[in-house]
Scaffold this motif. Structure first.
Motif, PDB file in Angstrom:
ATOM      1  N   LYS A 176      -0.378  -7.535   6.197  1.00 18.55           N
ATOM      2  CA  LYS A 176      -1.537  -7.274   6.975  1.00 18.55           C
ATOM      3  C   LYS A 176      -2.154  -5.943   6.187  1.00 18.55           C
ATOM      4  O   LYS A 176      -1.639  -5.017   6.615  1.00 18.55           O
ATOM      5  N   GLY A 187       5.918 -14.998   5.263  1.00 18.47           N
ATOM      6  CA  GLY A 187       5.861 -13.605   5.997  1.00 18.47           C
ATOM      7  C   GLY A 187       4.374 -13.271   5.586  1.00 18.47           C
ATOM      8  O   GLY A 187       3.652 -13.623   4.614  1.00 18.47           O
ATOM      9  N   VAL A 188       3.812 -12.340   6.731  1.00 17.57           N
ATOM     10  CA  VAL A 188       2.257 -11.944   6.315  1.00 17.57           C
ATOM     11  C   VAL A 188       2.248 -10.384   5.870  1.00 17.57           C
ATOM     12  O   VAL A 188       2.970  -9.747   6.708  1.00 17.57           O
ATOM     13  N   SER A 211      -5.450 -10.440   5.782  1.00 22.58           N
ATOM     14  CA  SER A 211      -3.758 -11.102   5.931  1.00 22.58           C
ATOM     15  C   SER A 211      -3.630 -12.001   4.958  1.00 22.58           C
ATOM     16  O   SER A 211      -4.289 -12.702   4.568  1.00 22.58           O
ATOM     17  N   GLY A 237       8.333 -11.896   9.032  1.00 24.48           N
ATOM     18  CA  GLY A 237       7.082 -11.503   9.742  1.00 24.48           C
ATOM     19  C   GLY A 237       6.030 -10.921   9.355  1.00 24.48           C
ATOM     20  O   GLY A 237       5.682 -11.390   8.420  1.00 24.48           O
ATOM     21  N   THR A 238       5.208 -10.459  10.312  1.00 25.29           N
ATOM     22  CA  THR A 238       3.779  -9.592   9.941  1.00 25.29           C
ATOM     23  C   THR A 238       3.962  -8.293   9.702  1.00 25.29           C
ATOM     24  O   THR A 238       4.510  -7.508  10.703  1.00 25.29           O
ATOM     25  N   PRO A 279      -0.570 -14.429   4.062  1.00 25.38           N
ATOM     26  CA  PRO A 279       0.414 -15.118   4.711  1.00 25.38           C
ATOM     27  C   PRO A 279       1.528 -15.999   3.567  1.00 25.38           C
ATOM     28  O   PRO A 279       1.898 -17.025   4.027  1.00 25.38           O
ATOM     29  N   PRO A 315       2.214  -4.831   8.935  1.00 24.55           N
ATOM     30  CA  PRO A 315       0.980  -4.176   8.513  1.00 24.55           C
ATOM     31  C   PRO A 315       1.016  -2.951   7.477  1.00 24.55           C
ATOM     32  O   PRO A 315       2.043  -2.505   7.077  1.00 24.55           O
TER      33      PRO A 315
END
Length: 827
Positions: free
Chosen positions: A789, A786-787, A761, A696-697, A763, A699
């Motif tokens: 950020k 997957g990211v 970001s 997923g993303t 990715p 942070p």
């Protein structure tokens, strides 16, 4: 696996002594390159690795090699005896030695006596007198001109024809010229439609006296290997024949044209079976042309054009029932020929033009129209200037085939033939050419007591099912591995093995492919197109096709290679480590280069790996892309003695690439093994990934540390313990591998960001899980895409649980509460 090392100390000692001398044979030039039918003659072959030549392997009947004698490692003399009924034209051969097979080369057979061009003859004044109806074998050095004198009477005919490109040697583009008794040029020829760069001409002498025929290179170039054969005499030399083909087994009346003496007819008896490469020789006044005009021998009856036929509306006669061969001549500028035929929506019909391939200047354009003139199909070029198209009629009825020249030109020699038929199913076996400019990997050379790998291709024409390939007439002690080609494949790896007792020998082997179409067996043979004289744009000025595969058993190799059967599958988006072992014979202690010439589609690996001299095993890591199709494949490893590392280079680095081949005579590199040996074929299973995951993303903030979690879900067998590695992190962001088990549902990484980590970001995150199954190293990738950020320091705001807040949530928290939102006072 049975040991393949040499059995005795004596043989080992002899082998070790020969390591520095091993070289595969190569033939650079053949002189004079031509001989007379019904006679004996000698050829001198110049090249390298020829001193232990054992035989001349001849592809054509009617020629016997009586003597093979090496003058040195670079020069070989062979004595040939040619039968009186031997086919004229090109004859292919290879030289076989104890260490391999040479490139395919050719010599020519002529019906005329062969004489050598004698110097000086560089001008009409020094032209050498020659007899009538002879073949002159000569050489064009740089800037050279060769002149030959004949005495003619008024009305005598003279024919001259050069074979230079057709000799199959270096590129030699010649020009012919004829000078009359007064020294003035009366005729000249350069390129021709019939023989391309080989010119020919015919004249009728206008006066008595000596005539001079001159041969030179078009740009006054050449060298010691620029050989030609000049046919000179009163024989006929027509430029075309009509019709250009006929039905097998029939006796056909044909017309020859384009000769100075005018057109004339011959009766020709055709072979009883169809022949792809056939020629008809023109006969006139008891003399025969030294070379033939190309001619088609097909199973179809002829339909000859009948003028007027430019307009479909004026065609007479009934529509032709296919299969049939339409024949015609576009005799004038803008000419168009039309033929009516019956079409069926149930049948796929093929219309193939034979014109340029038969020496016609026609650049064909064909089309098919209905009764209203609407064009339903058309074609210009199809691999040559000749056209070909497939047609399925929309309904039962009559249709029209139109033949034109794309340039709108025409003339008496613009002959053509259109074979119209339902294409029969067919198969052909070939060795794929990795480089069309060379003959690399176009033979099979297997060391005694060892194996080699070959890639066999199969051309399919209407055969969609599985195909089996077998070899017949292999050398004693040689066998093919099982060769079954699945319906969706066009080539396969095959291992060829020679027993330890196999004699050093060779053979021209039949290779047959067999398949099924509607319950009927279809069989095809081996076909190999060999490029002899290269042209620009990967084309060929001169080539020859042979129908057997050259296979030879040679001296033992100093090494064997073993590829262990994979104990686990190669998962999509994963890797596998192939276990490779090499065994070196006594006397060979060098490095070994290992490659995999064939890997399945969407599977790759390094071009090669090097096993250093002090090691005997290595792991080759292959990777499957996510697109790799789950199925079973057969693969093998290939090994060859590598180059020792350069001084100061670390062991195990890739060996240097071989030097590029240069023109002219060359010195051959000597190495411990010139043949790449192969392992047995093993089974590789490509499977769906046994595990999936999600990242997923995530942070993060510059200068901070975060936990990054990749969820895991297993779907198949996995290593009990695995190392999880996070890949795709940007610069100045790091983490350490973590250990997970096959039962874990997540992998948690501690990711540390430098204060200067890039903002934005990223990715490209992916989690790689690596482990072993029964000692086999494998890996799987999960969470791809997957990211990460990254925010600036201090810009990331979280709630009490540590969840990052969105910019909108941060904005709302920063706003003061309104007065009516304040808590009311207690009563």
């Amino acid at each position: 696996m049975r040991s393949l090392l040499l059995p005795s100390l004596l043989v080992l000692a002899c082998f070790a002594a020969s390591l520095s001398e091993a070289a595969t044979p190569s033939v650079e030039s053949v002189s004079p390159g031509i001989g007379q039918r019904g006679n004996e003659f000698s050829l001198k072959l110049v090249g390298a690795g020829l001193e232990d030549a054992a035989e001349l392997m001849l592809y054509s009947p009617g020629v016997v090699c009586n003597e093979v004698k090496a003058a040195s490692d670079n020069e070989l003399s062979v004595r040939l005896r040619v039968a009186s009924d031997s086919p004229l034209g090109s004859h292919a051969f290879r030289v076989r030695t104890k260490r391999g097979l040479s490139e395919l080369r050719t010599f020519r057979i002529t019906p005329l006596p062969v004489v050598s061009a004698e110097e000086p003859n560089e001008s009409p004044a020094t032209a050498r007198p020659v007899g009538n109806n002879v073949t002159i074998a000569g050489v064009i050095e740089s800037g050279d001109i060769d002149c030959f004198q004949l005495t003619l009477k008024r009305g005598d005919r003279l024919a001259a024809e050069v074979e230079a490109i057709r000799l199959g040697g270096p590129m030699l583009d010649t020009v012919l010229a004829v000078f009359g008794p007064d020294g003035k040029q009366i005729a000249a020829a350069d390129d021709t439609s019939l023989f391309r760069q080989d010119p020919f001409l015919t004249i009728i002498a206008a006066e008595d006296g000596p005539h001079v025929v001159q041969v030179r290179e078009t740009n006054f170039e050449g060298d010691e290997n620029s050989r030609y054969a000049l046919h000179l005499g009163t024989f006929p030399r027509p430029a075309f024949v009509y019709p250009t083909g006929g039905r097998a087994g029939q006796t056909l009346l044909v017309r020859f044209g384009g000769d100075a003496s005018g057109s004339f007819d011959n009766e020709v008896r055709l072979p009883t079976l169809p022949v792809d490469q056939f020629g008809v020789f023109a006969a006139l006044n008891g003399q025969v042309s030294p070379t033939p005009n190309p001619f088609r021998v097909s199973p179809f009856d002829n339909v000859l054009e009948s003028e007027p036929n430019d307009d479909p509306q004026v065609l007479t006669g009934s529509a032709a029932e296919l299969p049939v061969a339409f024949n015609g001549i576009l005799e004038r500028v803008g000419d168009k020929d039309c033929f009516r035929f019956c079409g069926s929506p149930r049948t796929r019909q093929q219309f193939e033009v034979f014109a340029s391939r038969l020496g016609s200047p026609l650049d064909s354009l064909i089309s098919i129209t209905d009764s209203t003139g609407m064009v339903l199909a058309s074609n210009d070029d199809d691999g040559s200037h000749d056209s070909r198209l497939m047609f399925v009629a929309p309904e039962f009825g009559e249709y029209v085939l139109q033949v034109t020249d794309k340039r709108g030109t025409g003339g008496e020699g613009f002959v053509y033939r259109v074979e119209a038929t339902e294409p029969p199913p067919g198969l052909a076996v070939f060795l794929p050419r990795p480089d069309r400019r060379t003959q690399d990997r176009q033979t099979i050379v297997v060391p005694r007591g060892n194996r080699v790998l070959a890639n066999l291709g199969v051309r399919r024409d209407g055969v969609d099912g599985g195909v089996q390939v077998v070899g017949r007439g292999l050398p004693s002690g040689v066998s093919f591995s099982e060769a079954n080609l699945s319906s969706d494949r066009f080539w396969m790896p095959v291992v060829v093995e020679a027993s330890a007792e196999a004699p050093i020998s060779g053979s021209l082997t039949e290779v047959l492919a067999t398949g099924k179409v509607d319950g009927r067996t279809v069989t095809g043979q081996f076909l190999q197109m060999v490029n002899l004289v290269s042209a620009p744009a990967d084309a060929s000025f001169q080539s020859i096709e042979v129908d057997r595969l050259a296979v030879a058993v040679v001296e033992e190799s100093p090494l064997t290679v073993t590829l262990e059967e994979p104990k686990a599958a190669l998962a999509q988006d994963g890797t596998i480590g192939f276990q490779i072992r090499v065994d070196r014979a006594s006397g060979f202690e060098g490095p070994v280069d290992v490659t995999f010439p064939f890997l399945p589609p969407w599977v790759d690996g390094p071009p090669s790996i090097a096993i250093p001299a002090d090691q005997s095993s290595a792991i080759y890591t292959a990777r499957a892309f996510p697109q790799a199709e789950p199925r079973t494949w057969r693969i093998a490893a290939e090994a060859k003695a590598g180059n020792p590392p350069a001084r100061g280079a670390p062991m195990g680095t890739a060996s240097a690439a071989p030097a590029a081949r240069t023109g002219g005579r060359r010195s051959r590199p000597r190495s411990a093994s010139t043949v790449a040996v192969a392992s047995s074929l093993v089974t590789l299973h490509v499977s769906k990934s046994p595990i999936t995951g999600t990242i997923g993303t995530v942070p993060a903030e510059q200068g901070k540390e975060i936990k990054l979690v990749c969820s895991l879900q297993s779907h198949g067998p996995l290593p009990q313990q695995m190392t999880a590695t996070l890949e795709g992190l940007p610069n100045r962001v790091a983490t350490s591998p973590v250990e997970v088990s096959s039962k874990d549902r997540q992998a948690t990484f501690i990711v540390k960001l430098d204060p200067t980590a890039p903002i934005g970001s990223f990715p490209s995150l992916v989690c790689r899980l690596t482990g072993t199954i029964d000692g086999q190293e494998v890996s799987c990738c999960v969470g791809r895409g997957g990211v990460l950020k990254i925010e600036p320091a201090g810009a990331l705001v979280t709630d009490a649980s540590g969840r990052p807040l969105s910019p909108l949530e941060v904005l709302r928290r920063s706003q003061p509460r309104k007065a009516d939102d304040k808590q009311a006072p207690s009563p």
